[in-house]
Design a protein around this motif. Structure first.
Motif, PDB file in Angstrom:
ATOM      1  N   PHE A 112      70.284  20.410 -73.143  1.00 60.74           N
ATOM      2  CA  PHE A 112      69.778  19.053 -73.367  1.00 60.74           C
ATOM      3  C   PHE A 112      68.817  19.045 -74.562  1.00 60.74           C
ATOM      4  CE2 PHE A 112      66.712  15.642 -72.138  1.00 60.74           C
ATOM      5  CZ  PHE A 112      67.582  14.582 -72.269  1.00 60.74           C
ATOM      6  N   LEU A 113      67.989  20.074 -74.659  1.00 58.46           N
ATOM      7  CA  LEU A 113      67.046  20.154 -75.771  1.00 58.46           C
ATOM      8  C   LEU A 113      67.773  20.447 -77.081  1.00 58.46           C
ATOM      9  CD1 LEU A 113      64.045  22.125 -74.237  1.00 58.46           C
ATOM     10  CD2 LEU A 113      64.022  19.775 -75.015  1.00 58.46           C
ATOM     11  N   SER A 114      68.813  21.267 -77.017  1.00 54.52           N
ATOM     12  CA  SER A 114      69.510  21.638 -78.246  1.00 54.52           C
ATOM     13  C   SER A 114      70.342  20.491 -78.788  1.00 54.52           C
ATOM     14  CB  SER A 114      70.444  22.817 -77.990  1.00 54.52           C
ATOM     15  OG  SER A 114      69.705  23.999 -77.864  1.00 54.52           O
ATOM     16  N   ARG A 153      70.491  17.253 -77.578  1.00 59.85           N
ATOM     17  CA  ARG A 153      69.919  15.950 -77.309  1.00 59.85           C
ATOM     18  C   ARG A 153      70.820  15.129 -76.388  1.00 59.85           C
ATOM     19  NH1 ARG A 153      68.132  14.551 -82.333  1.00 59.85           N
ATOM     20  NH2 ARG A 153      66.166  15.550 -81.961  1.00 59.85           N
ATOM     21  N   GLN A 198      73.182   9.548 -69.848  1.00 59.44           N
ATOM     22  CA  GLN A 198      72.226  10.276 -70.681  1.00 59.44           C
ATOM     23  C   GLN A 198      71.013  10.728 -69.869  1.00 59.44           C
ATOM     24  OE1 GLN A 198      72.492  11.307 -73.714  1.00 59.44           O
ATOM     25  NE2 GLN A 198      70.448  11.582 -74.545  1.00 59.44           N
ATOM     26  N   HIS A 199      70.573   9.912 -68.908  1.00 61.69           N
ATOM     27  CA  HIS A 199      69.356  10.262 -68.180  1.00 61.69           C
ATOM     28  C   HIS A 199      69.538  10.258 -66.671  1.00 61.69           C
ATOM     29  CE1 HIS A 199      67.371  10.573 -71.924  1.00 61.69           C
ATOM     30  NE2 HIS A 199      67.598   9.321 -72.243  1.00 61.69           N
ATOM     31  N   LEU A 224      76.808  28.144 -87.049  1.00 63.07           N
ATOM     32  CA  LEU A 224      75.596  27.615 -87.663  1.00 63.07           C
ATOM     33  C   LEU A 224      75.226  28.433 -88.887  1.00 63.07           C
ATOM     34  CD1 LEU A 224      72.901  25.706 -86.660  1.00 63.07           C
ATOM     35  CD2 LEU A 224      72.001  27.984 -86.853  1.00 63.07           C
ATOM     36  N   GLN A 242      75.238  26.311 -92.305  1.00 61.62           N
ATOM     37  CA  GLN A 242      73.958  25.908 -92.855  1.00 61.62           C
ATOM     38  C   GLN A 242      73.409  26.859 -93.904  1.00 61.62           C
ATOM     39  OE1 GLN A 242      71.257  24.196 -90.332  1.00 61.62           O
ATOM     40  NE2 GLN A 242      72.784  22.911 -89.451  1.00 61.62           N
ATOM     41  N   ALA A 281      68.045  22.496 -90.033  1.00 62.40           N
ATOM     42  CA  ALA A 281      68.014  21.683 -88.812  1.00 62.40           C
ATOM     43  C   ALA A 281      66.751  21.958 -87.989  1.00 62.40           C
ATOM     44  CB  ALA A 281      69.254  21.953 -87.976  1.00 62.40           C
ATOM     45  N   LYS A 298      64.456  18.978 -86.631  1.00 60.15           N
ATOM     46  CA  LYS A 298      64.165  18.674 -85.224  1.00 60.15           C
ATOM     47  C   LYS A 298      62.661  18.613 -84.976  1.00 60.15           C
ATOM     48  CE  LYS A 298      68.237  20.722 -83.100  1.00 60.15           C
ATOM     49  NZ  LYS A 298      68.686  21.655 -82.072  1.00 60.15           N
ATOM     50  N   LEU A 307      61.080  15.400 -86.436  1.00 62.12           N
ATOM     51  CA  LEU A 307      61.332  14.179 -85.662  1.00 62.12           C
ATOM     52  C   LEU A 307      60.445  14.130 -84.416  1.00 62.12           C
ATOM     53  CD1 LEU A 307      65.177  13.504 -85.762  1.00 62.12           C
ATOM     54  CD2 LEU A 307      63.350  12.383 -86.997  1.00 62.12           C
ATOM     55  N   ASP A 330      64.963   9.015 -76.475  1.00 64.99           N
ATOM     56  CA  ASP A 330      65.491  10.383 -76.347  1.00 64.99           C
ATOM     57  C   ASP A 330      64.438  11.415 -76.753  1.00 64.99           C
ATOM     58  OD1 ASP A 330      67.871   9.640 -75.399  1.00 64.99           O
ATOM     59  OD2 ASP A 330      69.041  10.089 -77.199  1.00 64.99           O
ATOM     60  N   LEU A 331      63.744  11.125 -77.853  1.00 68.69           N
ATOM     61  CA  LEU A 331      62.714  12.066 -78.319  1.00 68.69           C
ATOM     62  C   LEU A 331      61.569  12.158 -77.322  1.00 68.69           C
ATOM     63  CD1 LEU A 331      62.721  11.199 -82.111  1.00 68.69           C
ATOM     64  CD2 LEU A 331      63.364  13.367 -81.092  1.00 68.69           C
ATOM     65  N   GLN A 348      62.548  14.576 -74.834  1.00 68.55           N
ATOM     66  CA  GLN A 348      62.398  15.938 -75.341  1.00 68.55           C
ATOM     67  C   GLN A 348      60.929  16.367 -75.287  1.00 68.55           C
ATOM     68  OE1 GLN A 348      64.800  17.422 -78.315  1.00 68.55           O
ATOM     69  NE2 GLN A 348      66.384  16.770 -76.930  1.00 68.55           N
ATOM     70  N   VAL A 351      70.347  18.132 -86.323  1.00 70.68           N
ATOM     71  CA  VAL A 351      69.115  17.345 -86.239  1.00 70.68           C
ATOM     72  C   VAL A 351      69.371  16.071 -85.441  1.00 70.68           C
ATOM     73  CG1 VAL A 351      67.227  16.327 -87.524  1.00 70.68           C
ATOM     74  CG2 VAL A 351      68.566  18.144 -88.541  1.00 70.68           C
ATOM     75  N   LEU A 352      70.454  15.354 -85.822  1.00 76.94           N
ATOM     76  CA  LEU A 352      70.771  14.110 -85.109  1.00 76.94           C
ATOM     77  C   LEU A 352      72.238  14.124 -84.727  1.00 76.94           C
ATOM     78  CD1 LEU A 352      68.906  11.327 -87.071  1.00 76.94           C
ATOM     79  CD2 LEU A 352      68.466  12.108 -84.761  1.00 76.94           C
TER      80      LEU A 352
END
Lengths: 311, 205
Positions: A66-68, A70, A88-89, A148, A152, B35, B39, B42, B178-179, B182, B204-205
């Motif tokens: 969830f943290l990674s 979102r 979502q929640h 990744l 990136q 990223a 993150k 934000l 959402d943030l 987090q 990131v998004l």
């Protein structure tokens, strides 16, 4: 040896651990049972160390995802402790009865994100408490996925250089342009003036178009690839292989790869002696039938980098 | 200058950085992908929207946590924020591991201070959603979303294709909430470790 209780109390979740200490004043070393009180449960969720371990692990993985990303992703949907997103929640927790004491039916419970956080926090407090089950700790190491690293870090430099090389090569191959007024200009001139313009007639290549709305002329098959095509195909090929390549290899491998007009692979030949590892690469899987219009050198690096350049 | 680990490990506060383990496999040259900066930036933006004094507080927290060996001044702090690739003033900087760790410690410290507010806002949001009421009817939550929208639009490059959807207020409100979720996970006992372990996966998004 004596029994001790540890209690982790949060607004929506209370976790009570009962166990033995092996020495006076020492930590809770052996768990006898755990009770977890959550909203919506008439009886606490009761079980042993297996339940505690599975529950804390599932909740932890779910929260990390969830943290990674979102957004929540199902974790162990078929396992003894499962967590799946309803929205979502909203999150659905299911616990198999084999982990539960005095229960024949599985427990199913819908939690909001705040309730989920409290459950996680109760477990985290227990794991961080040196006086409770010293072996039950949180060990989180950031893991970097291969994709990744490529997308990136290697891509900007790699693609930039290879497209530059491709463009330079293709531009060098271009013949010196003949000075000839563009077809559209001549057509519009004919339409607007209504009389034949002298520049149109001398060129033998111009055939009178039947209607002014005709689309762009179809290129003849003998025409060499335009520079824009070569770099476009290179990017298409790079993206296609990069998306499909998931396996690690132990040494660099390079191939000569022919692609058709859509950038799909139609043939490939290894440039060194084969080691059997090419089975790990997605080239065969991506191969399609068709006529090759361009060739590229594709190098798979053992560090996970992918390089594509004009052959 | 700040990248030499020998000088960084002098202060006691920096010991806290070592609680956050190096990622596996190791990063090329010890630099984080963009990223990561995105993150973190934000989440810090969400903190600023929650607490008007958040931006000024950040440098004070750096000193309080004795992280000045990694982030010696305000200028560097803002440069690290500018490493977010979504920003208008994106500076193409890549964060070192210790810079990213220091930002996490600051972020978690600030989030913990705001725990009660974060929980209140999230509970309010859940209740509004259950009854199908717009967040505008909750002044505190509306205030947060409005400030987040202002900060986001002022600093992020909305011309980027990925950010075009955030011209819509409702979409940006969803991101703000959402943030907030987090941030809730950052307020926990293991908030820093959990956030750190999550940073290297996902965009990131």
């Amino acid at each position: 040896m004596s029994t001790v209780l540890r209690e982790y109390r949060l607004p929506h979740c209370t976790l009570i651990l009962e166990g033995f200490t092996t020495q006076a004043g020492g930590p809770l070393a052996v768990l006898i049972q755990m009770d977890c009180y959550l909203p919506g449960l008439e009886q606490p969720m009761r079980g042993g160390s297996e339940l505690l371990e599975q529950l804390s692990r599932t909740v932890s993985e779910y929260v990390q995802n969830f943290l990674s990303y979102r957004e929540p992703i199902p974790v162990h949907p078929a396992g003894p402790v499962a967590l799946e997103p309803l929205s979502q929640h909203q999150h659905r927790l299911r616990v198999h009865p084999e982990l539960l004491q005095d229960a024949r039916e599985p427990i199913q419970l819908d939690l909001t994100t705040i309730q989920l956080f409290d459950l996680l926090e109760a477990c985290d407090q227990g794991m961080s408490d040196p006086q409770t089950l010293p072996d039950w700790t949180l060990n989180l190491v950031p893991r970097i996925p291969r994709s990744l690293k490529i997308s990136q870090q290697t891509v900007p430099a790699g693609v930039g250089l290879t497209t530059l090389a491709a463009a330079a090569l293709a531009l060098a191959l271009l013949p010196t342009p003949k000075i000839e007024p563009p077809r559209e200009l001549r057509e519009t001139a004919t339409q607007t003036s209504g009389e034949p313009t002298p520049t149109a007639s001398p060129s033998p290549t111009v055939t009178p178009t039947p209607s002014p709305t005709t689309a762009t002329p179809t290129p003849s098959p003998t025409v060499a690839l335009e520079p824009v095509d070569a770099s476009r195909l290179l990017i298409l090929l790079y993206e296609e292989i990069n998306a499909a390549w998931t396996e690690r290899i132990t040494q660099d491998m390079s191939f000569r790869v022919g692609v058709n007009r859509e950038g799909k692979i139609v043939n490939f030949t290894p440039l060194e002696a084969t080691t059997g590892e090419e089975q790990l690469l997605p080239l065969e899987k991506l191969r399609q039938t068709g006529q090759a219009v361009a060739e590229f050198r594709v190098v798979f690096r053992q560090n996970g980098a992918l390089e594509v350049s004009p052959y | 200058m700040t990248q030499s680990s020998a000088t960084e490990l002098d202060t006691a506060g920096v010991l806290a950085l070592q609680l956050l383990p190096d990622p596996e496999p190791p990063l090329a040259q010890g630099l984080c992908p963009p990223a990561v900066a995105g993150k973190l930036d934000l989440l810090l933006l969400a903190i600023e929207a929650l607490d008007r004094t958040g931006a000024e507080l950040m440098m004070m927290v750096v000193k309080e946590l004795e992280l000045t060996a990694v982030i010696p001044n305000r200028v560097l702090l803002w440069q690290l924020r500018g490493a977010n690739p979504l920003r208008r003033a994106y500076n193409r900087r890549l964060l070192t591991l210790n810079q990213a760790r220091a930002l996490i410690l600051v972020l978690v410290y600030l989030a913990k201070r705001l725990t009660i507010l974060i929980r209140q806002l999230l509970l309010a949001g859940e209740q509004l959603q259950q009854h199908g009421v717009d967040i505008r009817h909750h002044p505190r939550l509306d205030d947060y979303c409005q400030r987040f929208r202002t900060h986001f639009r002022k600093r992020m490059n909305l011309r980027r294709e990925r950010l075009q959807i955030y011209r819509d207020d409702a979409r940006l409100n969803l991101l703000a909430i959402d943030l907030l979720h987090q941030l809730l996970f950052c307020t926990g006992t293991c908030g820093a470790q959990r956030l750190w372990a999550s940073l290297f996966i996902g965009d990131v998004l």
